[in-house]
Design an enzyme around this catalytic site. Structure first.
Site, PDB file in Angstrom:
ATOM      1  CG  ASP A 165      -1.923  -1.135   1.188  1.00 40.28           C
ATOM      2  OD1 ASP A 165      -2.117  -1.713   0.097  1.00 40.28           O
ATOM      3  OD2 ASP A 165      -2.506  -1.455   2.237  1.00 40.28           O
ATOM      4  N   GLY A 166       2.060   1.171   0.545  1.00 40.47           N
ATOM      5  CA  GLY A 166       2.930   2.340   0.586  1.00 40.47           C
ATOM      6  C   GLY A 166       3.307   2.863  -0.784  1.00 40.47           C
ATOM      7  CD  GLU A 268      -3.478   7.796   8.023  1.00 38.34           C
ATOM      8  OE1 GLU A 268      -4.278   6.875   7.945  1.00 38.34           O
ATOM      9  OE2 GLU A 268      -2.299   7.699   7.628  1.00 38.34           O
ATOM     10  CB  ALA A 309      -4.885   3.251   7.163  1.00 38.55           C
TER      11      ALA A 309
END
Length: 430
Positions: A165-166, A268, A309
């Protein structure tokens, strides 16, 4: 199609309406149309457009500037105005297991698809690639860039991510305006945002080049960090206005405030107490009105994508990425009643240190660019108009629930055994 009502307006199979009055014919056609719409509505992901008239006399005040067309997510399909030429390949750094998939993909794109491939310079300069003489001809054709130095936002047609996901978060950070479509292959540890399997990469990439792939528009947050926006003079008046629930406009100096950072954030914004042992004490405003003060370890402001997350770990609900919303989640609040909340996507949130805060706060954006927030500083957050178009492997509903099940093991439980004989149940003895 044997049913007549679905084709009344089209002149196909018709009932004998020649003897009906015009009013009866129109009423029948209207009912048929509504039945057809109700059948098709099951495929919509947005709810129906709300009625604007309430009862015989009440209605919403007309406002042309507030009219906004929202496309139904189920109809979001990728198409190309022109054939794609430039492809950005992002590879997870410091993972030797991704070297071979990276070389395979680049060779496929350059030799078979005749694409211009862009990679980060530190990826191209990897020692393993430099020593591979067979890959040398491909490596010499790669276009390289450096983050923070070279602007590639106007020349990339497609982004392909190899990793976890990074890599998708990193791709988002490279494009602070419009983002090209992103195709993410699961070669990392979690892979919630990476739906594609690399085993069939040639077939999947070819399908994307052809167009008509389903996409999820992952909304981002537009964030500004403003230094010295709130003057600290006149504290009694400021505290009185805050007590009334209003932003202290009399103590806001737009000229004194300086925007030191502006970012597009995919997951976020996290405000926390940093290294201090004191509670974090920050005020949360919504459209200029004080909503609450957060006393605890901090607060998370996340997109629907980010709801799975850090926010999920802090006890928030998980929101489908096509829901237009912003989630506010406290981190370990010193209150038994502070629950996470969801606010409309169009509002502006502002976070400042409370006047009586004992320490400063720290803020980070998708885990990056961490910095300290002092008294008088503020963080402004709203929904960005530049989403990340994430290409789906199947469709935007199946992919999300598949990720919930496979990555987070959502609602995994041993199945309850059925009763061998219903008559043995105490509930049915009578």
């Amino acid at each position: 199609m044997n049913s007549c009502y679905g084709r009344l307006s089209g002149g196909g199979c018709q009932a004998n309406t020649s003897t009906w009055s015009p009013l009866a014919r129109r009423a029948t056609q209207r009912k048929a149309l509504l039945r057809g719409l109700n059948c098709r509505r099951a495929h919509f992901l947005h709810g129906p457009y709300p009625a604007t008239h309430f009862g015989p006399k009440a209605c919403i005040l007309p406002n042309p500037s507030s009219v906004m067309h929202i496309q139904d997510p189920a109809s979001q399909r990728l198409t190309w105005n022109k054939p794609p030429v430039n492809v950005l390949v992002i590879r997870k750094i410091r993972d030797e297991s991704l070297v071979e998939p990276f070389k395979e993909l680049c060779r496929f794109l350059v030799e078979e698809k005749q694409m211009m491939v862009y990679v980060e310079r530190r990826v191209a300069d990897d020692a393993t690639l430099s020593k591979d003489e067979a890959f040398g001809s491909i490596r010499n054709q790669l276009c390289t860039f450096r983050e923070g130095y070279d602007d590639i936002s106007d020349c990339i047609d497609l982004i392909i991510c190899l990793g976890g996901d990074g890599t998708l978060l990193y791709a988002s950070s490279l494009f602070q305006g419009s983002v090209p479509p992103v195709m993410a292959f699961h070669l990392g540890s979690l892979g919630f945002l990476t739906p594609f399997k690399f085993d069939s990469y040639k077939t999947e990439v070819a399908k994307v080049f052809e167009g008509n792939a389903a996409i999820t528009l992952r909304s981002r947050l537009k964030v500004k960090v403003v230094k010295d926006m709130l003057q600290r003079a006149g504290q009694p008046q400021q505290q009185q206005q805050e007590h009334n629930g209003l932003l202290p406009h009399g103590h806001t100096n737009s000229e004194a405030g300086k925007v030191t950072l502006q970012l597009q954030v995919l997951n976020e914004v996290v405000v926390d107490r940093g290294p201090s042992s004191y509670l974090s004490n920050v005020d949360l405003y919504l459209d200029g009105r004080l909503i609450t003060s957060v006393q605890g370890d901090g607060v998370i402001v996340s997109t629907p994508t980010g709801s799975t997350a850090y926010a999920a770990a802090a006890g928030a609900s998980m929101i489908h990425p096509n829901v237009p919303a912003i989630m506010v989640t406290p981190i370990c609040p010193h209150s038994l009643s502070f629950r996470p909340i969801v606010v409309p996507a169009g509002v502006e949130l502002m976070i400042t240190l409370s006047p009586d805060a004992r320490n400063t706060a720290w803020v980070s954006f998708d885990g990056r660019k961490r910095q300290e927030i002092q008294h008088g500083d503020c963080i402004k957050i709203t929904t960005s108009c530049y989403p990340v178009p994430s290409i789906c492997c199947h469709d935007l509903v199946y992919d999300w629930f598949e990720s919930l099940a496979q990555c987070l093991h959502w609602n995994v439980r041993k199945r309850q055994a059925r009763l061998a004989d219903v008559s043995d149940s105490s509930d049915t003895e009578n």
